[in-house]
Write a protein that holds these residues in place. Structure first.
Motif, PDB file in Angstrom:
ATOM      1  N   VAL B 351     -56.861  15.493   1.837  1.00  0.00           N
ATOM      2  CA  VAL B 351     -57.774  15.335   0.699  1.00  0.00           C
ATOM      3  C   VAL B 351     -58.838  16.424   0.748  1.00  0.00           C
ATOM      4  O   VAL B 351     -59.139  17.074  -0.266  1.00  0.00           O
ATOM      5  CB  VAL B 351     -58.420  13.928   0.723  1.00  0.00           C
ATOM      6  N   GLU B 352     -59.388  16.641   1.937  1.00  0.00           N
ATOM      7  CA  GLU B 352     -60.433  17.653   2.073  1.00  0.00           C
ATOM      8  C   GLU B 352     -59.872  19.053   1.803  1.00  0.00           C
ATOM      9  O   GLU B 352     -60.523  19.889   1.199  1.00  0.00           O
ATOM     10  CB  GLU B 352     -61.039  17.574   3.476  1.00  0.00           C
ATOM     11  N   TYR B 353     -58.642  19.289   2.244  1.00  0.00           N
ATOM     12  CA  TYR B 353     -57.980  20.579   2.038  1.00  0.00           C
ATOM     13  C   TYR B 353     -57.814  20.862   0.552  1.00  0.00           C
ATOM     14  O   TYR B 353     -58.045  21.971   0.084  1.00  0.00           O
ATOM     15  CB  TYR B 353     -56.612  20.528   2.718  1.00  0.00           C
ATOM     16  N   ALA B 354     -57.428  19.816  -0.213  1.00  0.00           N
ATOM     17  CA  ALA B 354     -57.152  20.020  -1.635  1.00  0.00           C
ATOM     18  C   ALA B 354     -58.429  20.030  -2.469  1.00  0.00           C
ATOM     19  O   ALA B 354     -58.557  20.825  -3.397  1.00  0.00           O
ATOM     20  CB  ALA B 354     -56.201  18.927  -2.134  1.00  0.00           C
ATOM     21  N   THR B 373     -49.705  12.433  -0.231  1.00  0.00           N
ATOM     22  CA  THR B 373     -50.880  12.068   0.557  1.00  0.00           C
ATOM     23  C   THR B 373     -51.315  10.647   0.222  1.00  0.00           C
ATOM     24  O   THR B 373     -51.630   9.849   1.111  1.00  0.00           O
ATOM     25  CB  THR B 373     -52.028  13.042   0.246  1.00  0.00           C
ATOM     26  N   GLY B 374     -51.305  10.310  -1.069  1.00  0.00           N
ATOM     27  CA  GLY B 374     -51.733   8.978  -1.492  1.00  0.00           C
ATOM     28  C   GLY B 374     -50.856   7.887  -0.916  1.00  0.00           C
ATOM     29  O   GLY B 374     -51.341   6.938  -0.305  1.00  0.00           O
ATOM     30  N   ALA B 429     -61.912   2.367   0.709  1.00  0.00           N
ATOM     31  CA  ALA B 429     -61.589   3.786   0.846  1.00  0.00           C
ATOM     32  C   ALA B 429     -60.470   4.181  -0.107  1.00  0.00           C
ATOM     33  O   ALA B 429     -60.546   5.208  -0.783  1.00  0.00           O
ATOM     34  CB  ALA B 429     -61.195   4.084   2.288  1.00  0.00           C
ATOM     35  N   MET B 430     -59.426   3.347  -0.188  1.00  0.00           N
ATOM     36  CA  MET B 430     -58.278   3.697  -1.024  1.00  0.00           C
ATOM     37  C   MET B 430     -58.655   3.663  -2.498  1.00  0.00           C
ATOM     38  O   MET B 430     -58.256   4.515  -3.271  1.00  0.00           O
ATOM     39  CB  MET B 430     -57.126   2.709  -0.765  1.00  0.00           C
ATOM     40  N   LYS B 431     -59.476   2.641  -2.872  1.00  0.00           N
ATOM     41  CA  LYS B 431     -59.857   2.499  -4.275  1.00  0.00           C
ATOM     42  C   LYS B 431     -60.669   3.714  -4.726  1.00  0.00           C
ATOM     43  O   LYS B 431     -60.420   4.292  -5.770  1.00  0.00           O
ATOM     44  CB  LYS B 431     -60.670   1.220  -4.457  1.00  0.00           C
ATOM     45  N   CYS B 432     -61.633   4.109  -3.884  1.00  0.00           N
ATOM     46  CA  CYS B 432     -62.504   5.202  -4.284  1.00  0.00           C
ATOM     47  C   CYS B 432     -61.794   6.552  -4.238  1.00  0.00           C
ATOM     48  O   CYS B 432     -62.194   7.479  -4.924  1.00  0.00           O
ATOM     49  CB  CYS B 432     -63.722   5.270  -3.373  1.00  0.00           C
ATOM     50  N   THR B 433     -60.764   6.669  -3.392  1.00  0.00           N
ATOM     51  CA  THR B 433     -60.155   7.980  -3.228  1.00  0.00           C
ATOM     52  C   THR B 433     -58.915   8.158  -4.099  1.00  0.00           C
ATOM     53  O   THR B 433     -58.767   9.157  -4.785  1.00  0.00           O
ATOM     54  CB  THR B 433     -59.762   8.191  -1.753  1.00  0.00           C
ATOM     55  N   PHE B 434     -58.028   7.182  -4.049  1.00  0.00           N
ATOM     56  CA  PHE B 434     -56.705   7.419  -4.634  1.00  0.00           C
ATOM     57  C   PHE B 434     -56.472   6.707  -5.955  1.00  0.00           C
ATOM     58  O   PHE B 434     -55.727   7.180  -6.790  1.00  0.00           O
ATOM     59  CB  PHE B 434     -55.615   7.021  -3.638  1.00  0.00           C
ATOM     60  N   TRP B 435     -57.073   5.511  -6.145  1.00  0.00           N
ATOM     61  CA  TRP B 435     -56.785   4.784  -7.370  1.00  0.00           C
ATOM     62  C   TRP B 435     -57.780   5.132  -8.470  1.00  0.00           C
ATOM     63  O   TRP B 435     -58.748   5.855  -8.245  1.00  0.00           O
ATOM     64  CB  TRP B 435     -56.787   3.272  -7.093  1.00  0.00           C
ATOM     65  N   GLY B 436     -57.525   4.593  -9.631  1.00  0.00           N
ATOM     66  CA  GLY B 436     -58.434   4.819 -10.755  1.00  0.00           C
ATOM     67  C   GLY B 436     -58.118   6.115 -11.489  1.00  0.00           C
ATOM     68  O   GLY B 436     -57.069   6.722 -11.284  1.00  0.00           O
ATOM     69  N   LYS B 444     -57.521  20.067 -11.408  1.00  0.00           N
ATOM     70  CA  LYS B 444     -56.627  21.157 -10.997  1.00  0.00           C
ATOM     71  C   LYS B 444     -56.114  21.010  -9.561  1.00  0.00           C
ATOM     72  O   LYS B 444     -55.521  21.935  -9.019  1.00  0.00           O
ATOM     73  CB  LYS B 444     -57.371  22.490 -11.141  1.00  0.00           C
ATOM     74  N   ILE B 445     -56.348  19.841  -8.993  1.00  0.00           N
ATOM     75  CA  ILE B 445     -55.922  19.620  -7.609  1.00  0.00           C
ATOM     76  C   ILE B 445     -54.401  19.633  -7.521  1.00  0.00           C
ATOM     77  O   ILE B 445     -53.723  19.086  -8.378  1.00  0.00           O
ATOM     78  CB  ILE B 445     -56.448  18.246  -7.137  1.00  0.00           C
ATOM     79  N   ILE B 446     -53.868  20.273  -6.477  1.00  0.00           N
ATOM     80  CA  ILE B 446     -52.420  20.209  -6.258  1.00  0.00           C
ATOM     81  C   ILE B 446     -52.139  19.633  -4.877  1.00  0.00           C
ATOM     82  O   ILE B 446     -53.006  19.618  -4.012  1.00  0.00           O
ATOM     83  CB  ILE B 446     -51.743  21.599  -6.391  1.00  0.00           C
ATOM     84  N   GLU B 447     -50.901  19.170  -4.707  1.00  0.00           N
ATOM     85  CA  GLU B 447     -50.475  18.573  -3.433  1.00  0.00           C
ATOM     86  C   GLU B 447     -50.506  19.628  -2.321  1.00  0.00           C
ATOM     87  O   GLU B 447     -50.398  20.830  -2.572  1.00  0.00           O
ATOM     88  CB  GLU B 447     -49.068  17.992  -3.628  1.00  0.00           C
ATOM     89  N   VAL B 448     -50.651  19.145  -1.073  1.00  0.00           N
ATOM     90  CA  VAL B 448     -50.775  20.054   0.070  1.00  0.00           C
ATOM     91  C   VAL B 448     -49.422  20.695   0.400  1.00  0.00           C
ATOM     92  O   VAL B 448     -48.384  20.212  -0.055  1.00  0.00           O
ATOM     93  CB  VAL B 448     -51.309  19.292   1.291  1.00  0.00           C
ATOM     94  N   PRO B 449     -49.402  21.793   1.211  1.00  0.00           N
ATOM     95  CA  PRO B 449     -48.142  22.476   1.528  1.00  0.00           C
ATOM     96  C   PRO B 449     -47.156  21.601   2.298  1.00  0.00           C
ATOM     97  O   PRO B 449     -47.515  20.558   2.837  1.00  0.00           O
ATOM     98  CB  PRO B 449     -48.592  23.652   2.396  1.00  0.00           C
ATOM     99  N   PHE B 450     -45.920  22.119   2.387  1.00  0.00           N
ATOM    100  CA  PHE B 450     -44.822  21.327   2.938  1.00  0.00           C
ATOM    101  C   PHE B 450     -45.067  20.869   4.377  1.00  0.00           C
ATOM    102  O   PHE B 450     -44.851  19.710   4.709  1.00  0.00           O
ATOM    103  CB  PHE B 450     -43.518  22.130   2.863  1.00  0.00           C
ATOM    104  N   LEU B 451     -45.534  21.783   5.245  1.00  0.00           N
ATOM    105  CA  LEU B 451     -45.663  21.421   6.662  1.00  0.00           C
ATOM    106  C   LEU B 451     -46.645  20.270   6.847  1.00  0.00           C
ATOM    107  O   LEU B 451     -46.473  19.421   7.720  1.00  0.00           O
ATOM    108  CB  LEU B 451     -46.120  22.628   7.480  1.00  0.00           C
TER     109      LEU B 451
END
Lengths: 153, 500
Positions: B351-354, B373-374, B429-436, B444-451
C-alpha cells in the motif's frame, strides 16, 4: 584556531610527536597481533592498536591526511575481507571433517610458528576489528547533522 | 553419527558469507545483492526442510564446532524445536527477500539492506541452532544490532528516534540476559545448556536460580515485547522499511524472545509454578492491552505492530499453561503468526509503495485498484482474527481449549476477549484501507510488481491451508517433534550429554 590551521591539524609539537610515534604504535599492534597465540593479546587487541595508529594520525594531521593513507573504500574492503578470511579458514576445517577445525600442524608450543590456524584467525580478526574501529571513527568525524530534510545518502 | 550432521553449521555459514560477499562487491555489481540475497535464503529454506527430515529420522543431532567436545567446545543442536523454528524463520526470510528485490528500489543502497538483512538472518539462525548459552547471547546481539541499523534505514528523524529507542531498550534487555548468564555460569561452572540443566538437577534449587529466572524473564521479555516491556516495539516496527517490519514482527521477536524463553525455561532452568503463572499473567496482559492499543491507531503499520504484542501474549500464555496441548497450540500460533503477520506487513508495504502513505485517514477503496494486495490482506486479517477455516483460528482454538482443559478459565476468557479486540482492530484497518469508495487523489494507483505479488500470494496460500498442519500425519512430522522437545526435556539432556 583559524580555518587554515584546522586543515593542517594540531600544533607542531603534537604533529612531530605523532610522526615519531605512529610507526612504533603500528609496529606494536603488529607484534601484539602476531604473538596473540603465545602471549596475552591477539587479533582484537592487535587490531585496535593498529587502528589507533591511524586514528592518531587523523587527530594530529586532520582527516584529509589520514584518509589519503587509508581511504574509506579501502577500510570497508579490509573489514569485509577480514570476515571472509575468517569464514574461509573456518570452512577449510571441513577438510578435516569439522567446521572451525584446527587442521594445520600445531608445531611446538610457545613458538611463533605454532598453534595451527589460530595466528591466521587472529590476522583475520585484526583486519576486521582494526578496519571496523577506524571506520566507526571516520563515520563520527565525517558525520554532519543537517536539520530536517535529506533522504538517504 | 552420520555426515548429515554437517548441515547444522550451514545455517550460520551461508547467511554470514552472503552478507560479507554482498558487502564487498555489492557497491559495484548492482545485481549481486538481489542474486545472493534470494539465492542464500532459498538455499537456507531448502536446508531447513532437509533438517526437518533429519529430525524425523534421527530425533536429535549434535555438532561439535572445531571437533572440541562439549561442554568445553561449542555444541550446535538440531532437534524438533530447532527444525521447527528454522523452517519458520527461513520460509519467511525467503518470501521477504523475494519481495525486497522490487520494494527496496525505493531506497538508494539496496546492497546495504541485503547485507544487514542476511546478518540479521545469520544471527537468528545462530540463536536457534546453538546449544551453548553464551554463544546464544553472541548471536542474539548480532541479530539485534543488525536490526537497529535496519530500523534506522530510512535515516529520517522519526526513524532515527525509533532506532535509538529500540537500541536502548534492547541493549537493556541484553544486559539482563548477560547478567543472568554470568550468574548461571558462576553457579554451575559450565555454559553448555544441557550440562547446565544436568548440574542444576544435581545441585537442587537455589535463590540464585530464582534471580536468574527473573533476569531472563525481563531480558527475553524485552526482546519479545511482552506488555510491561513493549514500549519500543510500536515505534521500531513501523519505522523500518516494510520487508524489515515483516521480518521484525514476523520472526525476530520470536527467535530472539519467544524461542529463547521456550528453550531456556523448557530445557535448561525448568518451569516452576511461579514462573509459569508469571508468564501466564504477562501473556494475558499483553493480549488485552495490545488489542486495546491496536484499535486506537490510524497508522496502518503501527496498528499491525500493536497487534503483534497481542499475539505474542497468546504464545506466552500457551507456554505458561504448560500442558502438551497448550504448547502445541502455542508453537502452532507462533508459526501462523510468522506467516500472517509478515503477510500483513508486506501488504501494508505494498500500500505504501503504491500510494506513498500508510495513514488510514488518507486511504480508502484500494480494493478496486489493488485487488491482489487487498485480497491477501483480507485473508491475513481473517487468519489473525481467528475466522475459520484459516490457520489462525485453529491455533487460537487449541490454546483456548487447552486453557479450559487445564482449569485456567480466566486466561481462556481473556484470550477470547483479545480475539474480539483483534477482529475489531483489523476490521477498522481493512475498512479504512481497502473497502469503500476510492479516495480523491488515489485514482491513478496501480497494483504492485509481480515479485511483490508473488510473496503476498504465497504467504496468503500458506495461511489459508495452514490448518492442514494439524492432520495427524503432518502434525507428527512438523509440530509434534517440536512439542516433544518441550514436554520431554529429559530426552534433550540425555541426547546432548551422550556426546560429552
Amino acid at each position: 584556531m583559524s580555518s587554515k590551521e584546522r586543515q593542517t591539524g594540531m600544533s607542531v609539537i603534537v604533529r612531530t610527536t605523532a610522526r615519531l610515534t605512529v610507526g612504533f604504535i603500528l609496529l606494536y599492534g603488529i607484534y601484539i597481533l602476531s604473538h596473540g597465540h603465545v602471549s596475552p593479546g591477539g587479533g582484537f587487541a592487535g587490531g585496535v592498536i593498529i587502528a589507533l595508529s591511524f586514528i592518531n594520525l587523523m587527530l594530529a594531521y586532520g582527516k584529509d591526511t589520514a584518509l589519503s593513507k587509508l581511504p574509506k573504500a579501502v577500510t570497508s574492503f579490509f573489514e569485509n575481507l577480514g570476515a571472509l578470511i575468517l569464514l574461509s579458514i573456518a570452512l577449510l576445517g571441513f577438510t578435516g571433517g569439522y567446521f572451525f577445525l584446527n587442521f594445520i600442524a600445531k608445531g611446538e608450543p610457545f613458538h611463533l610458528f605454532s598453534a595451527g590456524t589460530i595466528p591466521l584467525l587472529n590476522l583475520a580478526i585484526s583486519l576486521k576489528v582494526g578496519a571496523g574501529i577506524f571506520a566507526i571513527f571516520v563515520a563520527f568525524v565525517l558525520l554532519k547533522y543537517e536539520p530536517e530534510k535529506n533522504k538517504k545518502e | 553419527m552420520t555426515t548429515a550432521v554437517n548441515i547444522i553449521p550451514i545455517f550460520v555459514i551461508v547467511p554470514l558469507a552472503g552478507a560479507f560477499m554482498i558487502s564487498i562487491g555489492g557497491r559495484k555489481l548492482k545485481w549481486l545483492a538481489d542474486f545472493l540475497g534470494v539465492l542464500s535464503t532459498a538455499g537456507l529454506f531448502i536446508a531447513a526442510l532437509f533438517a526437518l527430515k533429519l529430525v524425523n529420522e534421527y530425533h536429535i543431532l549434535v555438532y561439535s564446532v572445531g571437533a572440541w567436545k562439549p561442554p568445553i567446545g561449542i555444541a550446535m543442536v538440531l532437534d524438533g524445536l530447532t527444525a521447527f523454528m528454522l523452517v519458520t524463520v527461513n520460509l519467511v526470510a525467503l518470501m521477504i527477500a523475494i519481495y525486497s528485490v522490487k520494494y527496496m528500489e525505493h531506497f538508494t543502497s539496496k546492497w546495504k539492506f541485503f547485507t544487514l538483512f542476511l546478518l540479521m538472518l545469520g544471527g537468528m539462525n545462530g540463536v536457534i541452532v546453538t546449544g551453548d548459552i553464551f554463544n546464544l547471547f553472541v548471536f542474539l546481539e548480532i541479530a539485534a544490532i543488525a536490526s537497529f541499523a535496519l530500523v534506522a534505514f530510512g535515516v529520517e528523524r522519526h526513524e532515527l528516534e525509533a532506532a535509538f529507542k529500540y537500541a536502548l531498550m534492547s541493549t537493556l534487555g541484553s544486559l539482563f540476559v548477560l547478567m543472568g548468564i554470568a550468574l548461571l555460569y558462576g553457579f554451575t561452572s559450565t555454559l553448555n545448556m544441557a550440562d547446565i540443566a544436568a548440574v542444576l538437577a544435581q545441585k537442587g534449587s537455589s535463590n540464585i536460580i530464582l534471580l536468574v529466572s527473573v533476569l531472563f524473564v525481563m531480558g527475553f521479555g524485552l526482546k519479545s515485547a511482552l506488555v510491561p516491556f513493549h514500549a519500543w516495539l510500536p515505534d521500531a516496527h513501523p519505522s523500518a522499511p516494510a520487508p524489515i517490519s515483516a521480518m521484525l514482527s514476523g520472526v525476530l521477536i520470536k527467535s530472539l524472545g519467544i524461542y529463547t524463553i521456550f528453550r531456556i525455561f523448557g530445557n535448561v532452568i525448568g518451569v516452576t509454578p511461579a514462573i509459569a503463572s508469571i508468564l501466564m499473567v504477562l501473556g494475558c496482559i499483553s493480549m488485552v492491552v495490545g488489542g486495546f492499543l491496536a484499535i486506537g491507531q490510524w497508522d496502518l503499520k503501527r496498528l499491525y505492530a500493536y497487534s503483534s504484542i497481542s499475539q505474542m501474549g497468546y504464545i506466552i500464555l500457551g507456554f505458561g499453561i504448560g500442558t502438551p496441548l497448550s504448547i502445541l497450540g502455542s508453537l502452532f500460533h507462533l508459526f501462523n503468526h510468522s506467516v500472517f503477520k509478515s503477510l500483513l506487513f508486506l501488504g501494508a508495504g505494498a500500500v505504501e509503495y503504491a500510494t506513498g502513505t500508510r495513514d488510514m485517514k488518507k486511504l480508502g477503496g484500494l480494493m478496486k485498484k489493488m485487488p491482489v494486495t487487498g485480497m491477501t490482506s483480507i485473508i491475513g486479517t481473517m487468519s489473525i482474527s481467528g475466522v475459520p477455516p484459516f490457520a489462525g483460528f485453529w491455533s487460537k482454538l487449541i490454546i483456548i481449549l487447552a486453557a479450559v482443559e487445564a482449569g485456567q478459565l480466566w486466561p481462556a476468557v481473556w484470550a477470547i476477549v483479545a480475539s474480539v479486540l483483534t477482529l475489531a482492530a483489523f476490521l477498522k484497518a481493512m475498512k479504512c484501507t481497502f473497502w469503500g469508495d476510492v479516495r480523491v487523489g488515489l485514482e491513478k494507483i496501480i497494483e504492485v510488481p509481480f515479485l511483490m505479488k508473488f510473496s503476498l500470494i504465497t504467504l496468503a496460500l500458506i495461511t489459508s491451508v495452514g490448518g492442514l498442519l494439524l492432520i495427524p500425519g503432518i502434525q507428527n512430522v512438523f509440530l509434534n517433534q517440536a512439542v516433544g522437545v518441550m514436554t520431554e526435556s529429559a530426552d534433550y539432556l540425555i541426547a546432548v550429554l551422550q556426546h560429552i
